[in-house]
Design an enzyme around this catalytic site. Structure first.
Site, PDB file in Angstrom:
ATOM      1  N   ASN A  61     -46.341  82.825 -33.061  1.00 45.34           N
ATOM      2  CA  ASN A  61     -46.341  82.806 -31.602  1.00 45.34           C
ATOM      3  C   ASN A  61     -47.614  83.431 -31.062  1.00 45.34           C
ATOM      4  OD1 ASN A  61     -44.974  85.246 -32.598  1.00 45.34           O
ATOM      5  ND2 ASN A  61     -44.445  85.723 -30.489  1.00 45.34           N
ATOM      6  N   GLU A  63     -48.958  84.757 -27.375  1.00 40.71           N
ATOM      7  CA  GLU A  63     -48.638  85.070 -25.987  1.00 40.71           C
ATOM      8  C   GLU A  63     -49.895  85.103 -25.122  1.00 40.71           C
ATOM      9  OE1 GLU A  63     -44.597  87.653 -26.790  1.00 40.71           O
ATOM     10  OE2 GLU A  63     -46.347  88.704 -26.019  1.00 40.71           O
ATOM     11  N   ASN A  64     -49.674  85.096 -23.826  1.00 39.24           N
ATOM     12  CA  ASN A  64     -50.768  85.116 -22.873  1.00 39.24           C
ATOM     13  C   ASN A  64     -50.308  85.876 -21.642  1.00 39.24           C
ATOM     14  OD1 ASN A  64     -52.510  84.034 -20.619  1.00 39.24           O
ATOM     15  ND2 ASN A  64     -53.399  82.931 -22.350  1.00 39.24           N
ATOM     16  N   ALA A  65     -51.188  86.666 -21.055  1.00 36.84           N
ATOM     17  CA  ALA A  65     -50.843  87.427 -19.858  1.00 36.84           C
ATOM     18  C   ALA A  65     -50.431  86.510 -18.716  1.00 36.84           C
ATOM     19  CB  ALA A  65     -52.017  88.304 -19.420  1.00 36.84           C
ATOM     20  N   CYS A  72     -44.956  79.037 -28.816  1.00 31.43           N
ATOM     21  CA  CYS A  72     -44.081  79.496 -29.893  1.00 31.43           C
ATOM     22  C   CYS A  72     -44.660  79.148 -31.262  1.00 31.43           C
ATOM     23  CB  CYS A  72     -42.709  78.841 -29.768  1.00 31.43           C
ATOM     24  SG  CYS A  72     -41.819  79.243 -28.259  1.00 31.43           S
ATOM     25  N   GLU A  74     -43.224  77.720 -33.863  1.00 39.26           N
ATOM     26  CA  GLU A  74     -42.869  76.397 -34.376  1.00 39.26           C
ATOM     27  C   GLU A  74     -43.784  75.318 -33.818  1.00 39.26           C
ATOM     28  OE1 GLU A  74     -38.897  78.618 -33.703  1.00 39.26           O
ATOM     29  OE2 GLU A  74     -40.946  78.673 -32.947  1.00 39.26           O
ATOM     30  N   CYS A 112     -36.286  78.006 -30.168  1.00 39.17           N
ATOM     31  CA  CYS A 112     -35.871  77.942 -28.763  1.00 39.17           C
ATOM     32  C   CYS A 112     -35.662  76.471 -28.368  1.00 39.17           C
ATOM     33  CB  CYS A 112     -36.913  78.604 -27.870  1.00 39.17           C
ATOM     34  SG  CYS A 112     -38.435  77.643 -27.656  1.00 39.17           S
ATOM     35  N   CYS A 115     -38.824  74.293 -28.502  1.00 41.13           N
ATOM     36  CA  CYS A 115     -39.199  73.978 -29.887  1.00 41.13           C
ATOM     37  C   CYS A 115     -38.251  72.962 -30.497  1.00 41.13           C
ATOM     38  CB  CYS A 115     -39.251  75.248 -30.728  1.00 41.13           C
ATOM     39  SG  CYS A 115     -40.660  76.283 -30.301  1.00 41.13           S
TER      40      CYS A 115
END
Length: 160
Positions: A61, A63-65, A72, A74, A112, A115
């Site tokens: 995974n 992430e980004n602000a 994700c 997957e 999720c 995904c």
């Protein structure tokens, strides 16, 4: 028209219940998890993809602000595989996830909804089931034989 869905799965409580190939896939997912970029949620997920030709590729995974700009594990893995090996079939996917630091036992982390839908696209495209394994950090593992077991009411191109 009434249809009954039966979701079948297998449950493993230790690595020694897996085949050598499945253990390799689990280890690749764990290694990918360690490199996840999750400074906001601190929830790390790794994914390993086994192609029909025997090659394993992984993702994690990111992430980004600027939520929801992250991705994700997957989808990171399958999109990379699809971009670089568009004609190879995906046999199995292993997902491992959990908090960065955890003193509690966490359950196996399934893909999720986004995904699941993305995985369904590739299962439909290749006209062959993709086995999905999802595990906890303590090696409790679930296996389904098809994405359809995780997403029985899936949307595909037949609706378009």
């Amino acid at each position: 028209m009434k249809k009954d869905f039966q979701i079948s799965f297998e449950h493993f409580t230790a690595q020694n219940e897996l085949t050598e190939s499945e253990i390799s896939l689990l280890e690749a997912a764990k290694k990918a998890r360690e490199n996840a970029y999750a400074p906001y949620s601190h929830f790390l997920v790794g994914c390993a993809v086994l192609l029909e030709n025997g090659e394993i590729f992984s993702g994690n995974n990111q992430e980004n602000a600027a939520f929801p700009s992250g991705l994700c594990a997957e989808r990171t893995a399958i999109y990379w595989v699809a971009a670089n090996f568009p004609n190879e079939k995906i046999s199995k996917i292993f997902v491992v996830g959990g908090p960065r630091k955890s003193t509690e036992k966490t359950p196996p982390i399934p893909p999720c909804g986004n995904c699941r839908q993305s995985l369904m696209e590739y299962e439909t495209k290749q006209n062959q089931n993709i086995e999905i394994y999802f595990a906890s950090l303590t090696d409790e593992i679930y296996k389904v034989s098809s994405v359809k077991d995780l997403l029985p009411f899936y949307f595909d191109s037949s609706f378009l």
